[in-house]
Enzyme design. Structure first.
Site, PDB file in Angstrom:
ATOM      1  N   SER A 292       0.527  -1.154   0.158  1.00  0.00           N
ATOM      2  CA  SER A 292      -0.234  -0.549  -0.283  1.00  0.00           C
ATOM      3  C   SER A 292       1.032   1.129   0.054  1.00  0.00           C
ATOM      4  O   SER A 292       1.413   1.451  -0.791  1.00  0.00           O
ATOM      5  CB  SER A 292      -0.961  -0.301   1.101  1.00  0.00           C
ATOM      6  N   ASP A 303      10.212   5.576 -10.246  1.00  0.00           N
ATOM      7  CA  ASP A 303       9.698   5.782 -11.165  1.00  0.00           C
ATOM      8  C   ASP A 303      10.022   7.339 -11.648  1.00  0.00           C
ATOM      9  O   ASP A 303      10.537   7.686 -13.123  1.00  0.00           O
ATOM     10  CB  ASP A 303       7.785   6.065 -11.100  1.00  0.00           C
ATOM     11  N   LYS A 317      -0.145  -4.045  -2.960  1.00  0.00           N
ATOM     12  CA  LYS A 317      -2.018  -3.892  -3.104  1.00  0.00           C
ATOM     13  C   LYS A 317      -2.094  -2.499  -4.011  1.00  0.00           C
ATOM     14  O   LYS A 317      -1.624  -1.153  -2.935  1.00  0.00           O
ATOM     15  CB  LYS A 317      -2.242  -3.638  -0.963  1.00  0.00           C
TER      16      LYS A 317
END
Length: 551
Positions: A292, A303, A317
């Site tokens: 999460s 990223d 998740k």
């Protein structure tokens, strides 16, 4: 005239589609009302005619939990008497004493005492067996919730009667309850001359402030490189993940986008504040229990090519939960959206919307995963957690180490060692001598524990197959010889796997003296992911090449 007919036809089609939508909505509401009526009449009949008295609260809670379980594991109902647990989960705060209590052989044992809490100040120790709480004998009261008895209003006292290892009789301790704050960053410090380490274990309401404080203190101590550890971090509050990302990426940078059924709730969250540092080299440690919010932080770092991820693939998740207030002071935590990190990928691994015929759920197939690119053009994929840039195979404990841990023998010996040795060296320097390890081996030989190795299991399977297929008579002598050869000896295994067993023992003992910080510092020397991070920081050319996608 043709245009008029086209307009009329379009209007008719639109009206028909709206009518269809209205009919579908009405049908859904009718089905809801019908089933609620069935549920109410069924409950009434149960209450009137079932042979025994039923508990309405328990029955309804059971039915609600079963209904929500059919959706996903994260949509949960909190009854009125569970609201305190919900608040602890989101804020990390509760009124109590600050000790972790667990059940061992039908005994309530103190498994951890948290630093700076009333429990530590009162002298409560790891390994103490709790016999009574405010005079209530919890050994004879099987229905007693020890945790609830220990909680209470700030500045109220709770009297504990405990049995301590090595003491002839019980001890009475008076503990003054207080607000206990479970820290999100249980440890931070310098692990080499220029490398700082922050252990981030949760995302409750103060997570961002704790990380910022740790980061700034470490910078003041000369930190030039950072290891951020989110292993075993189950996640938490989304806004905390966003703010922690903001420490390392520019203001206004996209962090995460949420998309769900209620389009008005769809939102892209950006970094709102100036960053603390855009240049410091970062390694993020992940494993299969990083979930999460922990995946948002690690995924955003990846990223933006802001740091290198080391470890194992994260949990996967990618679901967002929202809390809704219900009647009678109850709450519903409901999955409302999926989140997408800056590259555009959703890292949700399990597709709960498409269950197998048996009701189970499966992970998204590799063939359905989509390629995305980081800011620097590295290829990353969705649908299965965040894959680290440097993958370290997860360590599998040996059967003897697993058995010693599960049977509580590592813990029990640490309690014994703590009683017999008033002090030890600092956790990073503490090591058992060969003679001390032999004392543990001798002690363990008189304890009850056993295990079956994988080779022994495989031989058992082979023997069963041989009997089933009528080959046993032909190979029984060879099987017997193999069994004799691979049959484990606990004493021999204690020496074969000495490094692993001794490491577990040293870490447990350090924790009994220095609590959570001791557990962490004692693990540094044998932590494979941390070693990989330090090795990478020693070769900054490889660090830079990794961020550029070079193999």
């Amino acid at each position: 005239m043709k245009k008029q007919w086209k307009s009329l036809a379009l209007a008719g089609a639109l009206a028909g589609s709206l009518s269809l939508v209205a009919m579908k909505t009405d049908d859904r509401f009718f089905e809801i009302a019908r089933n609620l009526d069935i549920y109410a009449t069924l409950f009434k009949e149960l209450n009137m005619y079932y042979v025994d008295e039923i508990n309405p609260n328990r029955m309804v809670k059971t039915s609600i939990d079963a209904m929500l379980k059919a959706l996903d594991p994260y949509t949960n109902f909190f009854a009125e008497d569970e609201i305190e647990d919900y608040m602890t989960m989101t804020t990390g705060r509760y009124n109590g004493i600050g000790a972790l209590i667990g059940q061992r052989q039908n005994k309530s044992i103190v498994l951890m005492v948290y630093e700076g809490t009333p429990a530590e100040k009162s002298g409560l120790q790891i390994g103490d067996e709790i016999l009574k709480i405010d005079g209530v004998d919890i050994k004879t009261r099987k229905d007693t919730d020890t945790g609830k008895l220990l909680k209470g209003q700030t500045n109220t006292n709770v009297k504990l009667t405990v049995q301590r290892y090595g003491q002839k009789g019980p001890l009475d301790l008076t503990v003054s309850r207080d607000v206990v704050k479970m820290t999100n960053v249980p440890y931070y410090g310098m692990i080499s001359e220029d490398v700082g380490y922050i252990d981030l274990k949760d995302f409750t309401a103060t997570a961002s402030r704790e990380v910022r404080t740790a980061f700034q203190e470490l910078k003041g101590k000369g930190m030039k490189k950072l290891v951020l550890d989110v292993r075993e971090n189950p996640g938490g509050l989304l806004n905390m993940a966003i703010d922690i990302c903001n420490i390392f990426i520019p203001k206004d940078s996209e962090v995460v986008t949420t998309k769900g059924k209620v389009t008005e709730w769809n939102k892209t969250y950006t970094a709102l504040n100036p960053p603390l540092d855009l240049e410091i080299p970062i390694v993020v440690l992940t494993n299969s229990h990083s979930a999460s919010a922990a995946e948002i932080v690690s995924g955003v770092i990846q990223d933006y090519d802001r740091g290198v991820l080391i470890g194992q693939r994260t949990y996967g998740k990618g679901l967002v939960q929202t809390t809704r207030e219900l009647s009678f002071n109850t709450k519903l935590k409901i999955t409302t959206a999926k989140y997408y990190i800056p590259s555009g990928r959703c890292i949700q691994a399990i597709d709960y919307s498409h269950r197998n015929p048996d009701g189970s759920v499966g992970k998204i197939a590799d063939s359905l995963k989509t390629a995305f690119k980081t800011k620097a053009g590295r290829v990353v994929y969705d649908g299965g957690g965040v894959l680290p840039d440097v993958v370290i195979e997860a360590q599998t404990p040996t059967p003897i180490a697993l058995s010693l841990t599960n049977k509580g023998l590592i813990f029990d010996y640490a309690v014994k060692y703590r009683h017999e040795h008033p002090t030890i060296k600092p956790a990073r320097e503490f090591h058992l001598t060969d003679a001390e390890y032999q004392e543990f081996v001798k002690w363990a030989s008189n304890q009850e524990y056993d295990y079956t190795t994988q080779v022994e299991k495989d031989l058992g399977t082979l023997e069963a197959s041989a009997k089933k297929e009528k080959y046993f008579d032909q190979i029984q002598d060879q099987l017997k010889a193999l069994k004799t050869k691979v049959s484990h000896s606990k004493d021999a295994d204690m020496m074969t796997f000495k490094t692993e067993v001794q490491t577990l023992l040293e870490q447990e003992i350090a924790g009994h003296y220095y609590l959570q910080k001791g557990l962490k510092e004692a693990s540094f020397a044998t932590d494979p992911e941390l070693k990989a991070a330090l090795d990478l920081f020693k070769d900054m050319g490889r660090y830079t090449a990794t961020l550029k996608g070079a193999k």
